[in-house]
Design a protein around this motif. Structure first.
Motif, PDB file in Angstrom:
ATOM      1  N   LEU A 118      -7.515  -7.402  12.690  1.00 30.32           N
ATOM      2  CA  LEU A 118      -8.141  -7.742  11.207  1.00 30.32           C
ATOM      3  C   LEU A 118      -9.163  -8.666  11.344  1.00 30.32           C
ATOM      4  O   LEU A 118     -10.114  -8.672  10.601  1.00 30.32           O
ATOM      5  CB  LEU A 118      -6.805  -8.324  10.248  1.00 30.32           C
ATOM      6  N   LEU A 144     -12.044   0.939   0.843  1.00 28.75           N
ATOM      7  CA  LEU A 144     -11.429   1.754   1.647  1.00 28.75           C
ATOM      8  C   LEU A 144     -10.648   2.809   0.738  1.00 28.75           C
ATOM      9  O   LEU A 144      -9.543   2.469   0.367  1.00 28.75           O
ATOM     10  CB  LEU A 144     -10.561   1.033   2.777  1.00 28.75           C
ATOM     11  N   THR A 194     -15.995  -3.245  12.390  1.00 23.93           N
ATOM     12  CA  THR A 194     -15.315  -2.103  11.724  1.00 23.93           C
ATOM     13  C   THR A 194     -16.532  -1.145  11.426  1.00 23.93           C
ATOM     14  O   THR A 194     -17.696  -1.454  11.274  1.00 23.93           O
ATOM     15  CB  THR A 194     -14.638  -2.082  10.422  1.00 23.93           C
ATOM     16  N   ILE A 203       2.473   2.372   2.370  1.00 27.82           N
ATOM     17  CA  ILE A 203       2.107   3.362   3.788  1.00 27.82           C
ATOM     18  C   ILE A 203       3.358   3.325   4.647  1.00 27.82           C
ATOM     19  O   ILE A 203       4.134   2.365   4.468  1.00 27.82           O
ATOM     20  CB  ILE A 203       0.682   2.947   4.339  1.00 27.82           C
ATOM     21  N   THR A 255      -3.654   8.379   1.877  1.00 27.42           N
ATOM     22  CA  THR A 255      -2.918   7.408   2.703  1.00 27.42           C
ATOM     23  C   THR A 255      -2.081   6.553   1.804  1.00 27.42           C
ATOM     24  O   THR A 255      -1.068   6.752   1.315  1.00 27.42           O
ATOM     25  CB  THR A 255      -3.921   6.848   3.639  1.00 27.42           C
ATOM     26  N   ALA A 256      -2.899   5.353   1.258  1.00 28.49           N
ATOM     27  CA  ALA A 256      -2.231   4.341   0.665  1.00 28.49           C
ATOM     28  C   ALA A 256      -2.059   4.820  -0.647  1.00 28.49           C
ATOM     29  O   ALA A 256      -2.603   5.689  -1.273  1.00 28.49           O
ATOM     30  CB  ALA A 256      -3.030   3.020   0.703  1.00 28.49           C
ATOM     31  N   TYR A 264      -9.933  -4.360   5.248  1.00 25.90           N
ATOM     32  CA  TYR A 264      -8.792  -3.974   5.868  1.00 25.90           C
ATOM     33  C   TYR A 264      -8.913  -2.924   6.658  1.00 25.90           C
ATOM     34  O   TYR A 264      -7.809  -2.405   7.315  1.00 25.90           O
ATOM     35  CB  TYR A 264      -7.656  -3.429   4.885  1.00 25.90           C
ATOM     36  N   ALA A 265      -9.948  -2.296   6.915  1.00 25.77           N
ATOM     37  CA  ALA A 265     -10.322  -1.296   7.798  1.00 25.77           C
ATOM     38  C   ALA A 265      -9.727  -1.408   9.160  1.00 25.77           C
ATOM     39  O   ALA A 265      -9.572  -0.255   9.635  1.00 25.77           O
ATOM     40  CB  ALA A 265     -11.904  -0.813   7.742  1.00 25.77           C
ATOM     41  N   PRO A 266      -9.625  -2.524   9.875  1.00 27.96           N
ATOM     42  CA  PRO A 266      -9.125  -2.368  11.228  1.00 27.96           C
ATOM     43  C   PRO A 266      -7.778  -1.987  11.243  1.00 27.96           C
ATOM     44  O   PRO A 266      -7.203  -1.636  12.236  1.00 27.96           O
ATOM     45  CB  PRO A 266      -9.318  -4.083  11.589  1.00 27.96           C
ATOM     46  N   ILE A 267      -7.102  -2.152  10.191  1.00 22.79           N
ATOM     47  CA  ILE A 267      -5.526  -1.832  10.274  1.00 22.79           C
ATOM     48  C   ILE A 267      -5.237  -1.168   9.365  1.00 22.79           C
ATOM     49  O   ILE A 267      -3.859  -0.637   9.337  1.00 22.79           O
ATOM     50  CB  ILE A 267      -4.903  -3.244  10.158  1.00 22.79           C
ATOM     51  N   VAL A 268      -5.729  -0.459   8.392  1.00 25.66           N
ATOM     52  CA  VAL A 268      -5.331   0.515   7.463  1.00 25.66           C
ATOM     53  C   VAL A 268      -6.046   1.607   7.767  1.00 25.66           C
ATOM     54  O   VAL A 268      -7.285   1.881   7.707  1.00 25.66           O
ATOM     55  CB  VAL A 268      -5.581  -0.016   5.925  1.00 25.66           C
ATOM     56  N   ALA A 269      -5.290   2.911   7.646  1.00 24.79           N
ATOM     57  CA  ALA A 269      -5.907   4.268   8.033  1.00 24.79           C
ATOM     58  C   ALA A 269      -7.023   4.497   6.932  1.00 24.79           C
ATOM     59  O   ALA A 269      -6.480   4.460   5.788  1.00 24.79           O
ATOM     60  CB  ALA A 269      -4.974   5.318   8.125  1.00 24.79           C
ATOM     61  N   ASN A 270      -7.936   5.152   7.223  1.00 30.35           N
ATOM     62  CA  ASN A 270      -9.010   5.650   6.296  1.00 30.35           C
ATOM     63  C   ASN A 270      -8.890   7.081   6.195  1.00 30.35           C
ATOM     64  O   ASN A 270      -9.243   8.033   7.188  1.00 30.35           O
ATOM     65  CB  ASN A 270     -10.365   5.239   6.800  1.00 30.35           C
ATOM     66  N   GLU A 328     -12.026  -7.739  14.860  1.00 34.96           N
ATOM     67  CA  GLU A 328     -12.598  -6.292  15.246  1.00 34.96           C
ATOM     68  C   GLU A 328     -13.761  -6.107  14.179  1.00 34.96           C
ATOM     69  O   GLU A 328     -13.609  -6.097  12.997  1.00 34.96           O
ATOM     70  CB  GLU A 328     -11.457  -5.121  15.002  1.00 34.96           C
ATOM     71  N   LEU A 355      -2.570   1.153  10.785  1.00 35.64           N
ATOM     72  CA  LEU A 355      -3.221   1.996  11.609  1.00 35.64           C
ATOM     73  C   LEU A 355      -2.884   1.869  13.178  1.00 35.64           C
ATOM     74  O   LEU A 355      -2.958   0.575  13.588  1.00 35.64           O
ATOM     75  CB  LEU A 355      -4.758   1.701  11.688  1.00 35.64           C
ATOM     76  N   LEU A 389       0.775  -1.027   0.011  1.00 41.88           N
ATOM     77  CA  LEU A 389       0.035   0.074  -0.193  1.00 41.88           C
ATOM     78  C   LEU A 389       0.673   1.282  -0.026  1.00 41.88           C
ATOM     79  O   LEU A 389       0.325   2.511  -0.261  1.00 41.88           O
ATOM     80  CB  LEU A 389      -1.015   0.128   1.189  1.00 41.88           C
ATOM     81  N   ASN A 444     -16.425   1.527   8.264  1.00 43.68           N
ATOM     82  CA  ASN A 444     -15.510   2.221   7.304  1.00 43.68           C
ATOM     83  C   ASN A 444     -16.419   3.086   6.480  1.00 43.68           C
ATOM     84  O   ASN A 444     -17.553   2.830   6.109  1.00 43.68           O
ATOM     85  CB  ASN A 444     -15.136   1.125   6.500  1.00 43.68           C
ATOM     86  N   VAL A 446      -8.406   0.308  -1.298  1.00 46.92           N
ATOM     87  CA  VAL A 446      -8.122  -1.282  -0.947  1.00 46.92           C
ATOM     88  C   VAL A 446      -9.565  -1.712  -0.315  1.00 46.92           C
ATOM     89  O   VAL A 446     -10.537  -1.072  -0.178  1.00 46.92           O
ATOM     90  CB  VAL A 446      -7.134  -1.577   0.191  1.00 46.92           C
TER      91      VAL A 446
END
Lengths: 449, 449
Positions: A288, B312, A293, A272, B202-203, B211-217, A291, A276, A270, A295, B207
């Motif tokens: 992942l 995302l 979410t 990055i 961000t990325a 992936y929302a729990p671990i990639v910034a939105n 959790e 997060l 990605l 979004n 995506v």
């Protein structure tokens, strides 16, 4: 068994058919080409020598297929989907999304990995048995739907109404792909989803922004409403949202601890700096997988083109997808969301439900879990990765919850295949390995039952 | 004086020329047709019998024109703009925005009121004097710019560099319109503006939303950043934002108290239940005129078309316009905004400045204020409405601050003419009255000087 003993001629034919399949758009979100694609798929299946039919539902048609076994009375139901995500943003595609351009064994197209590649591989596996061994190891039923990418709104009713047709001993939801490490991945369940659009409409028309001191701005209303839903630390602030989340079991925690870390590959792919909150390794995986979410998938209001326009918009919308963990129920959460917005003073924000799916799980002891694990290891020469549930969603609960069948979620798509993003792709190598994986599943399921 | 003694033939010719002017797009935000429109306007002015030229600036060209008086050595500088706002959203126009469709004396087009109608009316007034009275009462200089709708980025430098050319005794910023009550309106100043785009990237790519729990939105980042800028009660939360706001004087408060209330008409026109916060009458006017604003003019992120897409996003943008009150300075506020976002933890939010204008005021005692007031009352047979400053913005400070001239902001556009919105319009009646108002201004300014 020489399932991969393709002559160059038959391999070319396989890839040609696959690319033709990709060239037929089937964008369920916009109702583009969906019916045409169902007919195309039926013809393709008949062409491969199996019974196939297009079956109407209240929404897009499903394609149903069947191969009877001479060797076993056990039946495996293979579920997947022929519809695809919209290709936007179009200008980011290197090749047009429905051209199915092939360069050096790599095919670029919307749906190449999600899930037309998967469908082709399993059909080819069934064809192999029929043509070379005169019978599949077990009976195979194929169910390919055309609404997976819009949340399978009509699948539950369809399955409920066709329990006899879909009678089987287990289910393979064949809509997955390989782990970033190139190991096969098998999910024993999926997250649920609740997809909504939040809308705020104020005036009849956009007005000059000089009115800002005295005319309500729906974009601000939406921003404040969204802000009330989730805090920057990631916590969903809606009262009762986490009430029904079933804590992970020790067995699930153990499965997660055995998973190979993905964080470094994701960060690299990605572009990055970090995940997060700087989360890493098994902690990233636990988030992942476990959790729920909230979004933001889309935001739109006012003037969104180049340059400046001094306008006070009359409408603002946000698309939100909430991923759910067993035993969260979308309808209850929708109700909580409405109550939350009302309590926070946002009665002016309309909620439009665009789709929902229940979360679902199958126990690790199920025979289809074992059969797919063996099959995967044989095909890829490496142990598969077992997830307690996928990070993504799918209509798994119609099999576990309506048909009461055990089910796994797996497939042969390449890792980082850009599903749902521009430049989605697949490769000839991954497709061939996928055919092998699928043939193994049918054989192993017979052996274990 | 029979300025309105049009034969049907000359009126038709006037309206035909006006509609041709409207049919030439001049969208400065997108650089569509701007140069062509400048040439068109120059030809039109020459055609009306005056000196005219296209003058290059660092940005879009300006059109300068001159009519020398035989009767006075006083000079009035008339400022307006030939560029228009983008016509989006296109699908809400009843007629195409550049067709200039005329139905029952009403002309629908982008720019019909803002400000091509104004330009036409004043040119016609000058033509009247030249053709019928052999001289305008005072010298007239016309300055029509092509970047007003994008914040006049090059006008200050242009004016600074052409002080001799623009030498005059007063300025009429001829870019306004009638009050909702159909009374003429004269503003003794304008609000300033700071227009920015907030961007969060961000990325590298969008995506899958799993992936929302671990990639910034970035859409969430933007929502939280915006939320930190303004609270639901309307207060801008940026430290020091209000420091330079000059409190209104008693004289200004009196002018405001004499203004006719607009609240009921606005509510009706916009189809809303009430004004923001339920404000009414003189309180609504005081807010409209005296309050600095933070307006979201646009929001964009991720999937914004019909239906659902579980994505995302990798980018989110907001367009924001801040209206400023004397003596707020855009550059200082931009600096405060950056510091605020940093302090709130939003260093990842980029700020792109798209334009700015300083606020500006002229004292009620100025002779151009009196001349326009008398002129307006004679033309419309009703006392004009005097605003201490407009709710909108304009480059007034280049005249008051660079040329040190007194200036009013007025014009002949119909009330609720949908400037900046779909279906902007003007009417033949309003145009004719506008010609009369303009002829009166020239005459009254001579009388008073």
């Amino acid at each position: 068994m020489d399932v991969l003993g393709y002559t160059k001629l038959t391999l070319n034919d396989f890839i040609d058919k696959y690319r033709s399949f990709l060239r037929q758009p089937s964008i369920s979100a916009k109702n583009i080409g969906v019916n045409e694609c169902a007919l195309f798929l039926r013809d393709l299946m008949e062409d491969l020598g199996m019974y196939a039919d297009v079956v109407q539902s209240r929404g897009n048609p499903l394609v149903y297929g069947e191969v009877k076994s001479q060797e076993s009375d056990k039946t495996l139901l293979i579920y997947s989907h022929y519809d695809v995500q919209p290709p936007d943003p179009l200008n980011e595609w290197i090749y047009p999304p429905f051209e199915a351009k092939m360069v050096d064994g790599k095919i670029v197209a919307r749906g190449a990995s999600d899930a037309k590649g998967n469908i082709m591989a399993f059909l080819k596996a069934a064809e192999y048995y029929v043509k070379n061994e005169k019978s599949t190891p077990v009976n195979v039923k194929f169910l390919f739907e055309g609404e997976e990418e819009i949340g399978s709104p009509n699948l539950p009713d369809f399955v409920e109404a066709h329990k006899d047709l879909l009678k089987a001993d287990a289910v393979v939801c064949w809509d997955g792909g390989l782990h970033p490490s190139n190991r096969p991945a098998i999910c024993l369940g999926v997250k649920g989803i609740l997809y909504v659009e939040l809308k705020c409409k104020t005036a009849k028309i956009d007005v000059h922004s000089s009115y800002a001191p005295i005319v309500a701005n729906p974009a601000w209303r939406l921003v404040w409403a969204l802000n009330s839903i989730k805090s920057p630390d990631g916590r969903i602030k809606i009262e009762g949202w986490y009430d029904d989340v079933r804590p992970i079991t020790l067995e699930e925690a153990k499965l997660i601890s055995e998973l190979p870390p993905e964080d470094e590959e994701i960060v690299k792919e990605l572009g990055i700096r970090e995940l997060l909150g700087g989360v890493k390794g098994v902690n990233a995986l636990r988030k992942l997988i476990c959790e729920p979410t909230a979004n933001i998938a889309g935001l739109k209001s006012g003037y969104i083109e180049e340059g400046s326009k001094t306008v006070l918009p009359c409408e603002a919308t946000a698309k939100l997808d909430f991923r759910l963990i067993v035993d969260q129920k979308p309808d209850r959460l929708l109700d909580l969301l409405r109550k939350h917005l009302n309590a926070e003073g946002f009665r002016d924000i309309e909620i439009v439900k665009l789709g929902s799916l229940l979360p679902s799980k199958t126990p690790p002891s199920a025979s289809i879990v074992k059969a797919s694990s063996y099959a995967a290891e044989e095909a890829y020469k490496v142990k598969p990765i077992l997830y307690p549930n996928a990070a993504g969603s799918g209509p798994d609960y119609v099999f576990t919850g309506i048909l009461y069948l055990e089910s796994v979620w797996t497939g042969c798509a390449p890792p980082f295949s850009k599903a749902h993003a521009p430049n989605e792709f697949n490769t000839v190598d991954h497709l061939i390995k996928g055919v092998l994986y699928a043939t193994n599943i049918l054989r192993e399921f017979k052996v274990l039952n």
